[in-house]
Design a protein around this motif. Structure first.
Motif, PDB file in Angstrom:
ATOM      1  N   THR A 115      -9.260 -12.062  -6.290  1.00  0.00           N
ATOM      2  CA  THR A 115      -8.543 -11.749  -7.520  1.00  0.00           C
ATOM      3  C   THR A 115      -9.434 -10.879  -8.391  1.00  0.00           C
ATOM      4  OG1 THR A 115      -7.396 -12.493  -9.493  1.00  0.00           O
ATOM      5  CG2 THR A 115      -9.091 -13.970  -8.673  1.00  0.00           C
ATOM      6  N   LEU A 116      -8.805  -9.870  -8.887  1.00  0.00           N
ATOM      7  CA  LEU A 116      -9.492  -8.895  -9.738  1.00  0.00           C
ATOM      8  C   LEU A 116     -10.187  -9.578 -10.905  1.00  0.00           C
ATOM      9  CD1 LEU A 116      -9.785  -5.987 -10.767  1.00  0.00           C
ATOM     10  CD2 LEU A 116      -7.485  -6.159 -11.649  1.00  0.00           C
ATOM     11  N   PHE A 117      -9.554 -10.640 -11.412  1.00  0.00           N
ATOM     12  CA  PHE A 117     -10.060 -11.282 -12.630  1.00  0.00           C
ATOM     13  C   PHE A 117     -11.366 -12.051 -12.371  1.00  0.00           C
ATOM     14  CE2 PHE A 117      -5.435 -10.802 -13.217  1.00  0.00           C
ATOM     15  CZ  PHE A 117      -5.482  -9.893 -14.272  1.00  0.00           C
ATOM     16  N   ALA A 167       4.742  -7.169 -14.105  1.00  0.00           N
ATOM     17  CA  ALA A 167       6.061  -7.774 -13.869  1.00  0.00           C
ATOM     18  C   ALA A 167       5.926  -9.298 -13.703  1.00  0.00           C
ATOM     19  CB  ALA A 167       6.710  -7.155 -12.631  1.00  0.00           C
ATOM     20  N   TYR A 168       4.850  -9.742 -13.014  1.00  0.00           N
ATOM     21  CA  TYR A 168       4.666 -11.199 -12.857  1.00  0.00           C
ATOM     22  C   TYR A 168       4.477 -11.848 -14.236  1.00  0.00           C
ATOM     23  CZ  TYR A 168       2.950  -9.542  -8.203  1.00  0.00           C
ATOM     24  OH  TYR A 168       2.766  -8.901  -7.006  1.00  0.00           O
ATOM     25  N   VAL A 169       3.632 -11.229 -15.089  1.00  0.00           N
ATOM     26  CA  VAL A 169       3.349 -11.797 -16.423  1.00  0.00           C
ATOM     27  C   VAL A 169       4.653 -11.872 -17.223  1.00  0.00           C
ATOM     28  CG1 VAL A 169       2.155 -11.389 -18.622  1.00  0.00           C
ATOM     29  CG2 VAL A 169       0.923 -11.067 -16.468  1.00  0.00           C
ATOM     30  N   ALA A 190      -0.387   1.008   2.376  1.00  0.00           N
ATOM     31  CA  ALA A 190      -1.299   2.045   1.874  1.00  0.00           C
ATOM     32  C   ALA A 190      -0.630   3.011   0.904  1.00  0.00           C
ATOM     33  CB  ALA A 190      -1.892   2.826   3.057  1.00  0.00           C
ATOM     34  N   SER A 191       0.693   2.907   0.719  1.00  0.00           N
ATOM     35  CA  SER A 191       1.411   3.914  -0.075  1.00  0.00           C
ATOM     36  C   SER A 191       1.446   3.603  -1.568  1.00  0.00           C
ATOM     37  CB  SER A 191       2.850   4.021   0.448  1.00  0.00           C
ATOM     38  OG  SER A 191       3.396   2.706   0.554  1.00  0.00           O
ATOM     39  N   GLY A 192       1.017   2.397  -1.971  1.00  0.00           N
ATOM     40  CA  GLY A 192       1.094   2.005  -3.385  1.00  0.00           C
ATOM     41  C   GLY A 192      -0.207   2.268  -4.126  1.00  0.00           C
ATOM     42  N   LYS A 202       9.833  -2.987  -5.694  1.00  0.00           N
ATOM     43  CA  LYS A 202      10.636  -2.597  -4.517  1.00  0.00           C
ATOM     44  C   LYS A 202       9.799  -1.826  -3.516  1.00  0.00           C
ATOM     45  CE  LYS A 202      15.189  -1.934  -6.563  1.00  0.00           C
ATOM     46  NZ  LYS A 202      15.780  -0.870  -7.365  1.00  0.00           N
ATOM     47  N   SER A 203      10.258  -1.783  -2.256  1.00  0.00           N
ATOM     48  CA  SER A 203       9.616  -0.928  -1.251  1.00  0.00           C
ATOM     49  C   SER A 203       9.916   0.533  -1.587  1.00  0.00           C
ATOM     50  CB  SER A 203      10.156  -1.289   0.131  1.00  0.00           C
ATOM     51  OG  SER A 203       9.506  -0.529   1.108  1.00  0.00           O
ATOM     52  N   GLY A 204       9.125   1.439  -1.021  1.00  0.00           N
ATOM     53  CA  GLY A 204       9.330   2.872  -1.276  1.00  0.00           C
ATOM     54  C   GLY A 204       8.268   3.427  -2.201  1.00  0.00           C
ATOM     55  N   ALA A 205       7.087   2.779  -2.238  1.00  0.00           N
ATOM     56  CA  ALA A 205       6.021   3.217  -3.141  1.00  0.00           C
ATOM     57  C   ALA A 205       5.540   4.615  -2.769  1.00  0.00           C
ATOM     58  CB  ALA A 205       4.849   2.234  -3.076  1.00  0.00           C
TER      59      ALA A 205
HETATM   60  P1  NAP Z   1       2.606  -1.149  -5.326  1.00  0.00           P
HETATM   61  O1  NAP Z   1       2.071   0.123  -5.887  1.00  0.00           O
HETATM   62  O2  NAP Z   1       3.938  -1.636  -5.732  1.00  0.00           O
HETATM   63  O3  NAP Z   1       2.569  -1.002  -3.718  1.00  0.00           O
HETATM   64  C1  NAP Z   1       3.023  -2.040  -2.891  1.00  0.00           C
HETATM   65  C2  NAP Z   1       2.562  -1.721  -1.482  1.00  0.00           C
HETATM   66  O4  NAP Z   1       2.917  -2.797  -0.590  1.00  0.00           O
HETATM   67  C3  NAP Z   1       3.214  -0.454  -0.938  1.00  0.00           C
HETATM   68  O5  NAP Z   1       2.269   0.301  -0.218  1.00  0.00           O
HETATM   69  C4  NAP Z   1       4.273  -1.027  -0.031  1.00  0.00           C
HETATM   70  O6  NAP Z   1       4.677  -0.109   0.987  1.00  0.00           O
HETATM   71  C5  NAP Z   1       3.514  -2.187   0.555  1.00  0.00           C
HETATM   72  N1  NAP Z   1       4.379  -3.071   1.327  1.00  0.00           N
HETATM   73  C6  NAP Z   1       5.689  -3.341   1.157  1.00  0.00           C
HETATM   74  N2  NAP Z   1       6.132  -4.112   2.174  1.00  0.00           N
HETATM   75  C7  NAP Z   1       5.071  -4.296   3.013  1.00  0.00           C
HETATM   76  C8  NAP Z   1       4.911  -4.961   4.262  1.00  0.00           C
HETATM   77  N3  NAP Z   1       5.914  -5.604   4.861  1.00  0.00           N
HETATM   78  N4  NAP Z   1       3.697  -4.934   4.840  1.00  0.00           N
HETATM   79  C9  NAP Z   1       2.658  -4.282   4.250  1.00  0.00           C
HETATM   80  N5  NAP Z   1       2.754  -3.629   3.082  1.00  0.00           N
HETATM   81  C10 NAP Z   1       3.964  -3.647   2.475  1.00  0.00           C
HETATM   82  O7  NAP Z   1       1.592  -2.341  -5.614  1.00  0.00           O
HETATM   83  P2  NAP Z   1      -0.021  -2.317  -5.694  1.00  0.00           P
HETATM   84  O8  NAP Z   1      -0.417  -2.121  -7.091  1.00  0.00           O
HETATM   85  O9  NAP Z   1      -0.512  -1.391  -4.641  1.00  0.00           O
HETATM   86  O10 NAP Z   1      -0.346  -3.826  -5.304  1.00  0.00           O
HETATM   87  C11 NAP Z   1      -0.150  -4.266  -3.960  1.00  0.00           C
HETATM   88  C12 NAP Z   1      -0.133  -5.795  -3.936  1.00  0.00           C
HETATM   89  O11 NAP Z   1      -1.420  -6.281  -4.321  1.00  0.00           O
HETATM   90  C13 NAP Z   1       0.866  -6.416  -4.911  1.00  0.00           C
HETATM   91  O12 NAP Z   1       1.414  -7.580  -4.334  1.00  0.00           O
HETATM   92  C14 NAP Z   1       0.000  -6.795  -6.107  1.00  0.00           C
HETATM   93  O13 NAP Z   1       0.532  -7.852  -6.852  1.00  0.00           O
HETATM   94  C15 NAP Z   1      -1.297  -7.174  -5.412  1.00  0.00           C
HETATM   95  N6  NAP Z   1      -2.491  -7.026  -6.245  1.00  0.00           N
HETATM   96  C16 NAP Z   1      -3.377  -8.057  -6.253  1.00  0.00           C
HETATM   97  C17 NAP Z   1      -4.532  -7.967  -6.971  1.00  0.00           C
HETATM   98  C18 NAP Z   1      -5.525  -9.090  -6.916  1.00  0.00           C
HETATM   99  O14 NAP Z   1      -6.342  -9.233  -7.834  1.00  0.00           O
HETATM  100  N7  NAP Z   1      -5.509  -9.882  -5.847  1.00  0.00           N
HETATM  101  C19 NAP Z   1      -4.786  -6.837  -7.751  1.00  0.00           C
HETATM  102  C20 NAP Z   1      -3.866  -5.775  -7.708  1.00  0.00           C
HETATM  103  C21 NAP Z   1      -2.712  -5.880  -6.945  1.00  0.00           C
HETATM  104  P3  NAP Z   1       6.141   0.608   0.936  1.00  0.00           P
HETATM  105  O15 NAP Z   1       6.580   0.603  -0.485  1.00  0.00           O
HETATM  106  O16 NAP Z   1       5.853   1.995   1.474  1.00  0.00           O
HETATM  107  O17 NAP Z   1       7.013  -0.219   1.824  1.00  0.00           O
END
Ligand code: NAP
Length: 325
Positions: free
Chosen positions: A267-269, A44-46, A154-156, A314-317
């Motif tokens: 970062t993963l990259f 989505a960011y890209v 932890a839900s995503g 969105k929240s609700g993962a």
């Molecule tokens: P995702 O499947 O959309 O899950 C997002 C997670 O963030 C869900 O568990 C959600 O919980 C949680 N969240 C929402 N509001 C929060 C809050 N206030 N405090 C703590 N957690 C909260 O996304 P994902 O793939 O797991 O990725 C998670 C994040 O890491 C994203 O921002 C993504 O861009 C980033 N990421 C970074 C890298 C890197 O290389 N640094 C790599 C992969 C992902 P609920 O939905 O239950 O509220």
């Protein structure tokens, strides 16, 4: 073949399902029939055009996917037609096509064997989430068996992977989620304590669960909201890994001092090819021995890519969102 095409950067509505020419594997390339494509926040960011990685237009989104090898180019020996594989970036800059399509062209270095006990949808949940979770937990935080790990979000996709890796390594896991179903899912993955990050007093619950000591490691999915609170929930010599962040935040650096605490970016990259070899060996072994079981919360048809992008932001993962071509 059918593929999602992005002709201009913008909102989810810029993604359209189109007929595009069939792909052919050239030397060093592998043609994969995509059975499921993983939807990650980075897609989505890209798509917005504001991310550092900006593909040439038009492009087909998607880093992650799983399917069967349909054909191999001349000098490819590591996979053959019919092999079940998952796709993950090799960080070598090798050109490839996106996975939101019926077919993708990859390099052999971007393919890993999918064990028979993992479905294609589960295979599509591996690349970005599991590699990120392993790097955050093991490589950056250096988490050890017996330590307490707070997976904050932890839900995503990444969070579930982190809970599973931590449990498999003998760590005690505390997880957070924002919905009742998300909390239940995190509990089912083996987190001993689960709290809602939407409850005002959730940090007290986490401190209580650690007898006031705090967590040794915090994997943070929303640092722009939580980093300051995280520093106060760390044990001595604790490490916070910033995995996700969508804005600025004020912190009190003093909270790091008495704890000898560390804030680590990720970062993963930045994972090298050698690092990735280790991570994928851990992923394939974990799938085969049953300690890693990707959770697919939603399967949507490829035509619904726009709804999938709305949902992933969105929240609700509930684990992973995948698209089925
Ligand atoms: P995702 O499947 O959309 O899950 C997002 C997670 O963030 C869900 O568990 C959600 O919980 C949680 N969240 C929402 N509001 C929060 C809050 N206030 N405090 C703590 N957690 C909260 O996304 P994902 O793939 O797991 O990725 C998670 C994040 O890491 C994203 O921002 C993504 O861009 C980033 N990421 C970074 C890298 C890197 O290389 N640094 C790599 C992969 C992902 P609920 O939905 O239950 O509220």
């Amino acid at each position: 073949m059918r593929a999602i095409l992005v002709r201009e950067f913008g909102g989810p509505e810029v993604m359209h399902l189109d007929d595009v020419p069939a792909l052919e594997a050239g030397p060093g390339q592998v043609l994969v029939t995509i059975r499921a494509a993983g939807v990650n926040p980075v897609d989505a960011y890209v798509r917005t055009g504001t991310y550092p990685q900006k593909p040439a237009l038009p492009y087909t989104p998607g880093f992650d996917g799983a399917g069967e090898v349909a054909a191999v180019g001349g000098d490819v020996v590591s996979v053959k037609s019919g092999d079940r594989v998952y796709i993950a970036n090799d960080n070598l800059g090798t050109p490839r096509t996106g996975t939101y399509a019926q077919q993708a062209l990859c390099a052999a270095t971007q393919l890993h064997r999918l064990p028979p006990n993992a479905s294609f949808a589960q295979g599509a949940a591996l690349g970005v989430p599991y590699v990120t979770a392993y790097r955050a937990l093991i490589v950056r935080a250096g988490a050890r068996p017996g330590e307490t790990v707070l997976v904050h979000g932890a839900s995503g996709g990444v969070g579930i992977a982190a809970v599973q890796f931590a449990r498999a390594q003998g760590m005690r896991v505390i997880g957070t989620a924002g919905s009742d179903r998300g909390m239940q899912l995190v509990r089912e993955q083996g987190a001993e304590v689960v709290v809602s990050h939407k409850e005002p007093e959730y940090t007290s619950a986490i401190m209580k669960a650690t007898d006031g000591r705090g967590a040794d490691v915090i994997l943070e999915m929303a640092a722009h909201l939580n980093l300051d609170k995280d520093l106060a929930m760390l044990a001595r010599f604790g490490r916070v890994v910033v995995v996700g962040n969508r804005g600025r935040v004020e912190i009190d650096p003093r909270a790091t001092m008495a704890r000898d605490a560390a804030i680590l970016g990720l970062t993963l990259f930045n994972a090298t090819w050698a690092d990735l070899g280790v991570v994928h060996a851990a992923i394939v072994a974990g799938l085969a021995n049953g300690t890693l079981k990707p959770v697919v919360g939603r399967e949507l048809p490829l035509a619904d890519a726009a709804s999938a992008h709305e949902a992933v932001m969105k929240s609700g993962a509930l684990g992973k969102i995948v698209l089925i071509p």
